[in-house]
Structures are given as C-alpha cells and as structure tokens.
Write an enzyme that holds these catalytic residues in place. Structure first.
Site, PDB file in Angstrom:
ATOM      1  N   GLU A  79      -3.467  51.002 -13.269  1.00  0.00           N
ATOM      2  CA  GLU A  79      -2.374  50.803 -14.635  1.00  0.00           C
ATOM      3  C   GLU A  79      -2.890  49.352 -15.185  1.00  0.00           C
ATOM      4  OE1 GLU A  79       1.813  50.741 -13.724  1.00  0.00           O
ATOM      5  OE2 GLU A  79       1.226  51.386 -11.661  1.00  0.00           O
ATOM      6  N   CYS A 111       1.889  54.023 -10.912  1.00  0.00           N
ATOM      7  CA  CYS A 111       1.544  54.029  -9.385  1.00  0.00           C
ATOM      8  C   CYS A 111       1.183  55.114  -8.771  1.00  0.00           C
ATOM      9  CB  CYS A 111       2.720  53.366  -8.759  1.00  0.00           C
ATOM     10  SG  CYS A 111       3.204  51.845  -9.444  1.00  0.00           S
ATOM     11  N   HIS A 233       5.544  54.726  -1.535  1.00  0.00           N
ATOM     12  CA  HIS A 233       5.055  53.726  -2.476  1.00  0.00           C
ATOM     13  C   HIS A 233       6.162  52.428  -2.440  1.00  0.00           C
ATOM     14  CE1 HIS A 233       4.172  51.647  -6.173  1.00  0.00           C
ATOM     15  NE2 HIS A 233       5.458  52.181  -6.744  1.00  0.00           N
TER      16      HIS A 233
HETATM   17  N1  COA Z   1      20.480  37.260   0.957  1.00  0.00           N
HETATM   18  C1  COA Z   1      20.159  38.722   1.145  1.00  0.00           C
HETATM   19  N2  COA Z   1      19.986  39.491  -0.049  1.00  0.00           N
HETATM   20  C2  COA Z   1      20.501  39.239  -1.318  1.00  0.00           C
HETATM   21  C3  COA Z   1      20.590  37.865  -1.546  1.00  0.00           C
HETATM   22  C4  COA Z   1      20.858  37.112  -0.642  1.00  0.00           C
HETATM   23  N3  COA Z   1      21.294  35.586  -0.755  1.00  0.00           N
HETATM   24  N4  COA Z   1      20.704  37.716  -2.908  1.00  0.00           N
HETATM   25  C5  COA Z   1      20.710  39.048  -3.377  1.00  0.00           C
HETATM   26  N5  COA Z   1      20.279  39.807  -2.330  1.00  0.00           N
HETATM   27  C6  COA Z   1      19.992  41.284  -2.650  1.00  0.00           C
HETATM   28  C7  COA Z   1      20.697  42.117  -3.332  1.00  0.00           C
HETATM   29  O1  COA Z   1      21.911  42.610  -2.782  1.00  0.00           O
HETATM   30  C8  COA Z   1      19.796  43.353  -3.560  1.00  0.00           C
HETATM   31  O2  COA Z   1      19.917  44.018  -2.466  1.00  0.00           O
HETATM   32  P1  COA Z   1      20.201  45.746  -2.724  1.00  0.00           P
HETATM   33  O3  COA Z   1      19.387  46.033  -3.584  1.00  0.00           O
HETATM   34  O4  COA Z   1      20.054  46.142  -1.409  1.00  0.00           O
HETATM   35  O5  COA Z   1      21.728  45.570  -3.093  1.00  0.00           O
HETATM   36  C9  COA Z   1      18.475  42.642  -3.835  1.00  0.00           C
HETATM   37  O6  COA Z   1      18.556  41.415  -3.141  1.00  0.00           O
HETATM   38  C10 COA Z   1      17.766  42.217  -5.135  1.00  0.00           C
HETATM   39  O7  COA Z   1      18.949  41.711  -5.650  1.00  0.00           O
HETATM   40  P2  COA Z   1      19.244  42.085  -7.324  1.00  0.00           P
HETATM   41  O8  COA Z   1      20.139  41.292  -7.939  1.00  0.00           O
HETATM   42  O9  COA Z   1      19.322  43.465  -7.424  1.00  0.00           O
HETATM   43  O10 COA Z   1      17.833  41.574  -7.977  1.00  0.00           O
HETATM   44  P3  COA Z   1      17.487  41.600  -9.367  1.00  0.00           P
HETATM   45  O11 COA Z   1      18.574  42.089 -10.257  1.00  0.00           O
HETATM   46  O12 COA Z   1      16.790  40.070  -9.744  1.00  0.00           O
HETATM   47  O13 COA Z   1      16.166  42.498  -9.636  1.00  0.00           O
HETATM   48  C11 COA Z   1      14.576  44.274  -8.936  1.00  0.00           C
HETATM   49  C12 COA Z   1      15.622  43.301  -8.301  1.00  0.00           C
HETATM   50  C13 COA Z   1      14.261  45.110  -7.818  1.00  0.00           C
HETATM   51  C14 COA Z   1      15.574  45.244  -9.889  1.00  0.00           C
HETATM   52  C15 COA Z   1      13.543  43.749  -9.687  1.00  0.00           C
HETATM   53  O14 COA Z   1      12.851  42.922  -9.283  1.00  0.00           O
HETATM   54  C16 COA Z   1      12.721  44.369 -10.393  1.00  0.00           C
HETATM   55  O15 COA Z   1      12.853  44.923 -11.792  1.00  0.00           O
HETATM   56  N6  COA Z   1      11.530  44.870  -9.982  1.00  0.00           N
HETATM   57  C17 COA Z   1      10.579  45.612 -10.428  1.00  0.00           C
HETATM   58  C18 COA Z   1      10.917  47.057 -10.132  1.00  0.00           C
HETATM   59  C19 COA Z   1       9.603  48.019  -9.854  1.00  0.00           C
HETATM   60  O16 COA Z   1       8.858  47.603  -9.328  1.00  0.00           O
HETATM   61  N7  COA Z   1       9.920  49.281 -10.347  1.00  0.00           N
HETATM   62  C20 COA Z   1       8.888  50.068 -10.635  1.00  0.00           C
HETATM   63  C21 COA Z   1       8.126  50.696  -9.582  1.00  0.00           C
HETATM   64  S1  COA Z   1       9.444  51.765  -8.725  1.00  0.00           S
END
Ligand code: COA
Length: 391
Positions: A79, A111, A233
């Site tokens: 992609e 993916c 994945h």
């Molecule tokens: N210590 C430990 N864990 C922590 C933390 C800390 N200090 N602060 C946050 N976290 C955890 C959160 O609890 C969360 O865990 P959980 O999902 O198990 O609850 C995780 O870290 C991520 O935190 P979150 O606030 O949800 O992150 P975010 O809103 O900044 O974004 C994604 C996370 C994954 C949504 C973002 O990186 C994204 O959009 N990625 C792309 C997704 C993707 O690739 N999708 C396409 C293919 S499947």
C-alpha cells in the site's frame, strides 16, 4: 500435495529511532509507547529506499538460480506503491534477474495484500505444481509527525517463496475470510500519509478476528486447543494481544500459557521495526519461527491477516520437518545488529525529504545506505535502482 512457504526473507532499513526518545520529544510518558503500544524501536526509511528496493533486498538472499528459473509468478502486496500503473513486481522481477516467462502483478487491499497474494499463489501452485511463486509484502508506514499514529510507523519487507512440498510451513486447505466496506484506515491517491480512525480501526480488527475465528471453527471442527501459536497482523505489538485475549478463555490452562508465551515471542522483530503493513503478519511469523527454541515440527500455526477497509482472514499451516534449517536467523540477527540509531531531529528531517515530482533529475547519495539494492535517483520521472552487488 502440500503447498506453502518454502523460504522467507526479510529486510528493514538501516536506521531507527528509540521509542523512549520519541516519547520524550512528543511529551508523552515513554511507557505509553513501550508498554501501551508495545514498540521499542521504529525503523526509519532513508530516501534511498522505497517499497521496491525494500522488497528486492528482502528477496535477494533467499532466491537462488533454480528459483529464478522456476518462478513464473511474482505478486507484490503493498500500500506504498510507487506507481499507479506499473506494478512494483516488474521492478523486483528485473532487479532479481527472474526469468522473463513470468507474470508480475501488484495486489492491494491495505495490510491484507500479501495474504491475498499467498492464497492466489496457492491456487496457482495447485494447477502448476512445478512452478514457484514469489510473494512480496513491502511498505513504509507513514502517519505524519506528531500524529497519534506516529508511534506505529515503521518500514520493511518480507519475501516468501511459495511452492509445492514447502520446507517451512505447509498451508492447510481451509481458510476463513470476511469483507465489509468500512472507513477505518485509508490513503487517497493524493496523500502520502494515511488517514486513520485509530480507535475504530482497533475495534474492527478485533471484530473481524472474532468473525473469521468463529467461521474457521465451523469450517474445520478445530478448537483453540488444536493450535500451537497464533501470529497476528501487528500494526503495533499490543494489537494482536487485544484480539487473542477475546478468545483465550476457550483454551485449556496449559494451552493458554503456550499461546500467550508464543504470542510474546511472535512480536520480537515487530517490536523493533514498527508497522510494515503487508509484511507485518509474516514478520511476526518469522519472529516466532526464529526466536522460539521449543517449536516442534508438526505444530499448527494460526495466522490472522487484517487489511483495513476491510478484509480479514484466518488460516493455518503445519510446520515441516527440520523447518529451522531453512530459516536465515543469523542473517536477520546481523541485520538488526548493524542498524544505526538516529536522533529525533534526524528522523524528522528524513521524514520531510521528498523526491522531485517535476521530471527533474536527482542523483541520491547511496554510499551512506548499506543495502545492496538502493534507489539511486530519479530522471524523467523514472526511478533509477542500483544493485551494488552486480554493478
Ligand atoms: N503507561 C502504560 N500504558 C499507557 C500509558 C502509560 N503511561 N499511557 C497510555 N497507555 C496505554 C493506553 O491505556 C492504551 O492502551 P489500551 O489500548 O490497551 O487501553 C495505549 O497505551 C494507547 O493509548 P491511547 O490513548 O489509546 O493512544 P492514542 O489515542 O494516542 O492512539 C492508536 C493509539 C493505536 C489508536 C494510534 O497510535 C493509531 O491510530 N495507530 C494506527 C492504528 C492502525 O495502525 N490501524 C490500522 C491497522 S489495524
């Protein structure tokens, strides 16, 4: 006749950033990235690498002269393609010196592309048992600086040789798959960064997993206790665990332990590379096969593929006798060991670099890139690749 994975190659760029440093630079607690997301390092792609060169480098070390004669189909799942018309497979076919009596195409469904390629390859081998198919999954995950997706970027490629009587993993006949038109992650043709509804994407990944896992059990009469390890994945290493946890109670106590332990091992390489989109599932498989010392011949491995948009598939394979002898663990260990850590400032500078789009000529400095195959420049809108080993 058994059909499946006969060889696996892998490549990732020689640069990376440390996720603790990225967290500090972005003003978030490092544990969010290293524990919450589950990433330790993120591969950074120099301008001298693209999806084509990454894939060619991944395949370079696994393809021998006999393979070059027998491969009659090259399917490139990506992609991060470099052209809307010409397939990336044609470039790799040339760079590797594969015989001209071959078909070359690109497969796209986020993916899921490399999984689609493997399933098509399986059908092709069933009709032509003497032939071999080269499947490539190569991507550069880009969400943008300072975005929520940034910590899940990465880059790399996996090359899989699919053949009859494979020496690593024989794919089983039955497979479960599911499609639904959703907007969880996409990249319009005018954008070089992905658009993502991260939380929705996470939910859909799990929902699709439950859907295909249920369907797989109906089709096969197998249960979780019949599967020694599940590779997922991995857009980031925490993602697969979230999915596994939704079904883990279906397993016996002993089996739970085995699945969770194998899950951790299957994330080893991905944790230090980041998301490589189409290749991520197969990088996870490679981690499991190369890092688990106790995996036995005959073990059944489950594979969950998910491509946003979205298509999900669950399928299985059986590890073949002496499969370990056909892996390239030492080469991958030295690939990781030879990488160079760069600062966040250097990463940001590399991230912003662009090739000209006005037809002008640019020569790139490939002396700083240790990869055998590099993008050496662009001229008249044509990318110029160099294989340093044959130059
Ligand atoms: N210590 C430990 N864990 C922590 C933390 C800390 N200090 N602060 C946050 N976290 C955890 C959160 O609890 C969360 O865990 P959980 O999902 O198990 O609850 C995780 O870290 C991520 O935190 P979150 O606030 O949800 O992150 P975010 O809103 O900044 O974004 C994604 C996370 C994954 C949504 C973002 O990186 C994204 O959009 N990625 C792309 C997704 C993707 O690739 N999708 C396409 C293919 S499947």
């Amino acid at each position: 006749m058994k059909i499946g994975i006969d060889k696996i190659g892998f490549y990732t760029p020689h640069l990376y950033v440390d996720m603790n440093e990225l967290a500090n630079a972005r003003g978030v607690e490092p544990e969010k990235f290293t524990v919450g997301i589950g990433q330790s390092q993120m591969a950074v792609t120099p301008i001298t690498q693209d999806a084509v060169s990454l894939a060619a480098n991944a395949a370079l070390h696994i393809i021998d002269e006999e393979d070059k004669e027998k491969i009659d189909l090259v399917i490139f799942g990506t992609e991060s393609g470099i052209d809307h018309s010409k397939s990336a497979a044609v470039y790799v076919h040339h760079l590797l010196g594969i015989n001209p009596q071959a078909r070359c195409i690109e497969a796209k469904q986020a993916c899921y592309g490399a999984t689609a390629a493997i399933q098509l390859a399986k059908g092709h081998i069933a009709l032509h048992p003497e032939s071999k198919v080269l499947v490539l999954g190569a991507d550069i995950a880009r969400y943008g600086l300072n975005t929520p997706g940034e910590s899940t970027q990465g880059a790399g490629a996996v090359a899989l040789l699919i053949s009859a009587e494979p020496r690593i993993l024989a794919l089983e006949e039955k497979s479960a798959y599911f499609t639904a038109d959703i907007m969880d992650f996409w990249r319009p043709i005018y954008s070089d960064i992905a658009f993502v509804d991260g939380k929705f994407s996470n939910e859909q990944y799990i929902w699709f997993f439950n859907k295909v896992w249920e369907q797989y059990q109906e089709k096969t009469d197998l249960t979780l206790n019949d599967i020694n390890a599940i590779c997922y994945h991995l857009p980031y290493t925490k993602m697969g665990l979230k999915a596994l946890r939704t079904i883990i109670e279906q397993a016996s106590e002993e089996q739970k332990e085995q699945l969770l332990s194998n899950y951790q091992i299957s994330t080893a390489y991905n944790r230090n590379v980041g998301n490589i989109y189409t290749g991520a599932l197969y990088l996870s498989l490679l981690s499991l096969l190369e890092q688990n010392k106790d995996l036995k011949d005959g073990s059944r491995i489950g594979l969950y593929s998910y491509g946003s948009g979205a298509v999900g598939e669950f399928f299985t394979g059986i590890l073949q006798p002496n499969f370990k002898e056909h892996l390239n663990k030492e080469q991958h260990t030295s690939l990781f060991a030879s990488r160079k850590q760069i600062s966040i400032e250097a990463y940001e500078e590399i991230f912003e670099e662009e090739l000209p789009t006005d037809g002008s000529t640019t020569e790139l400095d490939i002396t700083q890139d240790p990869a055998p195959i590099c993008l050496a420049g662009i001229s008249d809108n044509m990318r110029q690749y160099v294989n340093k080993l044959t130059k």
